[in-house]
Design a protein around this motif. Structure first.
Motif, PDB file in Angstrom:
ATOM      1  N   GLY A   1       6.587   7.903   4.361  1.00  0.00           N
ATOM      2  CA  GLY A   1       5.404   8.745   4.295  1.00  0.00           C
ATOM      3  C   GLY A   1       5.174   9.427   5.626  1.00  0.00           C
ATOM      4  N   CYS A   2       4.595  10.623   5.574  1.00  0.00           N
ATOM      5  CA  CYS A   2       4.265  11.316   6.821  1.00  0.00           C
ATOM      6  C   CYS A   2       2.857  11.886   6.732  1.00  0.00           C
ATOM      7  N   VAL A   3       2.203  11.973   7.873  1.00  0.00           N
ATOM      8  CA  VAL A   3       0.825  12.436   7.946  1.00  0.00           C
ATOM      9  C   VAL A   3       0.650  13.236   9.235  1.00  0.00           C
ATOM     10  N   ARG A   4      -0.233  14.237   9.193  1.00  0.00           N
ATOM     11  CA  ARG A   4      -0.517  15.030  10.396  1.00  0.00           C
ATOM     12  C   ARG A   4      -1.702  14.399  11.107  1.00  0.00           C
ATOM     13  N   ILE A   5      -1.498  14.037  12.363  1.00  0.00           N
ATOM     14  CA  ILE A   5      -2.544  13.468  13.206  1.00  0.00           C
ATOM     15  C   ILE A   5      -2.604  14.306  14.475  1.00  0.00           C
ATOM     16  N   ASN A   6      -3.763  14.900  14.720  1.00  0.00           N
ATOM     17  CA  ASN A   6      -3.951  15.754  15.909  1.00  0.00           C
ATOM     18  C   ASN A   6      -2.856  16.812  16.046  1.00  0.00           C
ATOM     19  N   GLY A   7      -2.484  17.410  14.924  1.00  0.00           N
ATOM     20  CA  GLY A   7      -1.508  18.489  14.933  1.00  0.00           C
ATOM     21  C   GLY A   7      -0.059  18.052  14.974  1.00  0.00           C
ATOM     22  N   ARG A   8       0.201  16.736  14.969  1.00  0.00           N
ATOM     23  CA  ARG A   8       1.571  16.230  15.005  1.00  0.00           C
ATOM     24  C   ARG A   8       1.892  15.518  13.708  1.00  0.00           C
ATOM     25  N   THR A   9       3.121  15.704  13.206  1.00  0.00           N
ATOM     26  CA  THR A   9       3.554  14.974  12.020  1.00  0.00           C
ATOM     27  C   THR A   9       4.067  13.614  12.470  1.00  0.00           C
ATOM     28  N   CYS A  10       3.490  12.561  11.877  1.00  0.00           N
ATOM     29  CA  CYS A  10       3.837  11.185  12.244  1.00  0.00           C
ATOM     30  C   CYS A  10       4.224  10.417  10.989  1.00  0.00           C
ATOM     31  N   ARG A  11       5.017   9.381  11.158  1.00  0.00           N
ATOM     32  CA  ARG A  11       5.340   8.505  10.033  1.00  0.00           C
ATOM     33  C   ARG A  11       4.114   7.642   9.732  1.00  0.00           C
TER      34      ARG A  11
ATOM     35  N   PHE B   1       0.892  -1.159   0.000  1.00  0.00           N
ATOM     36  CA  PHE B   1       0.000   0.000   0.000  1.00  0.00           C
ATOM     37  C   PHE B   1       0.933   1.211   0.000  1.00  0.00           C
ATOM     38  N   GLU B   2       1.240   1.728  -1.182  1.00  0.00           N
ATOM     39  CA  GLU B   2       2.221   2.814  -1.278  1.00  0.00           C
ATOM     40  C   GLU B   2       1.598   4.155  -0.910  1.00  0.00           C
ATOM     41  N   TRP B   3       2.269   4.853  -0.032  1.00  0.00           N
ATOM     42  CA  TRP B   3       1.825   6.156   0.460  1.00  0.00           C
ATOM     43  C   TRP B   3       1.958   7.184  -0.658  1.00  0.00           C
ATOM     44  N   THR B   4       0.855   7.915  -0.935  1.00  0.00           N
ATOM     45  CA  THR B   4       0.873   8.931  -1.988  1.00  0.00           C
ATOM     46  C   THR B   4       0.845  10.345  -1.413  1.00  0.00           C
ATOM     47  N   GLY B   5       0.808  10.444  -0.088  1.00  0.00           N
ATOM     48  CA  GLY B   5       0.820  11.755   0.558  1.00  0.00           C
ATOM     49  C   GLY B   5       2.236  12.282   0.689  1.00  0.00           C
ATOM     50  N   SER B   6       2.446  13.132   1.665  1.00  0.00           N
ATOM     51  CA  SER B   6       3.757  13.747   1.879  1.00  0.00           C
ATOM     52  C   SER B   6       4.814  12.703   2.221  1.00  0.00           C
ATOM     53  N   ILE B   7       6.041  12.939   1.733  1.00  0.00           N
ATOM     54  CA  ILE B   7       7.162  12.028   1.958  1.00  0.00           C
ATOM     55  C   ILE B   7       8.265  12.789   2.693  1.00  0.00           C
TER      56      ILE B   7
END
Length: 181
Positions: free
Chosen positions: A62-72, A49-55
């Motif tokens: 891949g990185c994603v913002r969860i509750n205001g924090r950037t997480c892998r 499942f390749e991440w298409t969001g921010s790298i």
């Protein structure tokens, strides 16, 4: 529209699964973190499942913002699909050697030692002159081996190359630069 305590509350459809949900803030687009993660995934031929969001620029994760924090993204995916946090002192490791993969079937929890062993087996660690700690080049090591074979004194070789006798010993014994033939 739902009215609760005199306030108007609106439901909206999740952009990923389509189910109605109550947004926690006006910009909410997904009913939960699982949909937020899965909306940024494309499935590859290998099953990743390749991440298409921010790298992230380092490592390609891949990185994603969860509750205001950037997480892998792969860590968040593992936690969501296993309904638990990653235990303290452990890491989420990729079985597929694809940093963009967030497929929970390709992820496992392991120690730092296991992570380094995996990276070494897959050739992802810098070695030789690519290492930031290297003082010698491949040519230097080949020359050192020739001089050792001819019987030259280790102290002289070490002085000529600006390293300690221990470094020459490790090359002679095959502990360092063993992969270089």
């Amino acid at each position: 529209m739902i009215v609760r305590h005199g306030k108007r509350l609106f439901k909206r459809p999740c952009r990923h699964c389509g189910s109605d949900f109550q947004p926690t803030w006006s910009g909410s687009r997904y009913c939960g973190t699982r949909c937020q993660i899965m909306s940024r995934v494309s499935v590859s031929a290998s099953g990743c499942f390749e991440w298409t969001g921010s790298i992230l620029p380092v490592g390609g994760y891949g990185c994603v913002r969860i509750n205001g924090r950037t997480c892998r993204a792969h860590i968040v995916s593992w936690e969501i699909h296993n309904n638990t946090k990653v235990p303290a002192g452990l890491f989420v490791l990729h079985e597929c050697d694809n940093p963009k993969c967030v497929n929970p079937k390709h992820l496992r929890v392991g120690t730092a030692k296991q992570n380094m062993e995996d990276a070494s087996k897959r050739g992802r660690l810098p070695r030789g002159e690519k290492s930031v700690r290297a003082k010698l080049t491949e040519r230097n090591v080949i020359e050192i081996r020739k001089r050792l074979a001819s019987g030259e004194i280790r102290r002289t070789i070490a002085a000529d190359f600006g390293v300690g006798i221990g470094a020459i010993d490790e090359i002679a014994w095959g502990n360092n630069w063993a992969w270089l033939k």
